[in-house]
Design an enzyme around this catalytic site. Sequence first.
Site, short mmCIF file in Angstrom:
data_model
loop_
_atom_site.label_atom_id
_atom_site.label_comp_id
_atom_site.label_asym_id
_atom_site.label_seq_id
_atom_site.Cartn_x
_atom_site.Cartn_y
_atom_site.Cartn_z
N LEU A 124 1.31 -10.27 -2.81
CA LEU A 124 1.51 -9.95 -4.23
C LEU A 124 2.49 -8.80 -4.36
CD1 LEU A 124 0.59 -10.39 -7.21
CD2 LEU A 124 -1.07 -8.58 -6.82
N HIS A 228 -3.29 2.43 -0.45
CA HIS A 228 -2.04 3.07 -0.83
C HIS A 228 -1.99 3.20 -2.36
CE1 HIS A 228 2.34 3.44 -1.37
NE2 HIS A 228 2.44 3.69 -0.07
#
Length: 337
Positions: A124, A228
């Site tokens: 994605l 992240h």
Amino acid sequence: MVLRPINPHDLEQLHEMAIETGPGFTSLPDNLEFLRDKIEHSCHAFETLPEEGSALYFFVLEDVDAGRLAGCCAIEARIGLETPFYNYRVGRMAHSSPQLGVHRVIKTLSLSSDHIGDAEVCSLYLRPDYRRDRLGVLLSRARWLFMATHRACFPERVFAEMRGVLDDQGSSPFWRCLGRHFLPMEFQEADRLIGLGKKSFIGELMPKHPICLPLLPEELQDGIGRVHDHTKPALAMLNKEGLRWEGYIDLFDAGPTVESYLDDVAGVRDSCWVRACIDAEPAEPERPSVLASASGDHGFRVCWLGQTPEDDTVSITVGEAVALGVEEGAWLRVLMT
């Protein structure tokens, strides 16, 4: 904006996005030949829609007016059947000494291949200038519409690997502290090899016995299972679908693996079939809240609709019908968001 299967003409722009994604995005490496093979495998999967075995379904989000790809996403139908798939499982080990009155439960990391045969949603990516108008939601949830439409092609469980914490140089502190002791190379090189599908070295070189987490620095222990910063929105969307962290992490950056039974995923469970009614004089469009998919003249397509369904029908504009490649009365699979 229309989501559709990738085709060979998309190679150059897919390569641009692979460069943009940066380190840690292992499913989209900066390698032109590898990406060409990925497109070829995906095209074959869409043509055959196999009900068993591994298959890659790769989608791109196209800005039709600009002739530009805005993002991409993919589904691996069954992981680990042809090449190994490994991660760490976070477990617990009890130690006690009644004589000393000491009782401790220690967290451990163990090499695992528990997800072999499961489906994976992956790859994605939405380009920065398109991070608006709920396009990230379209990219993420469109995959569930495809899986619901072709349910027989997918197994019982589905998971997603999330990118873990990296430093300012795009390297993984977790890898420097742990992985590099077993595999003497930098994180970027190990990450590149994984992205290219060269995974056999993991089973050959990584530790076979549990690793006690207290041996690692506390700041690294705290980073296990964290994502992240750029990955937080994707994780939030998957959590909303019902995918949860069950204690598995990436071998290299310690990012979490979230998972669920496929039939329990909201996007699969809550989607339904309606008939399209093409309205030459559509009402004022609502805020985008309905995703519609169709397998029309141009193959599988997904876009936002301007109107919500009523009973078992939904009014669509001529433009939406063109985008989906459907005619009056066609069946659409829709999902309220």
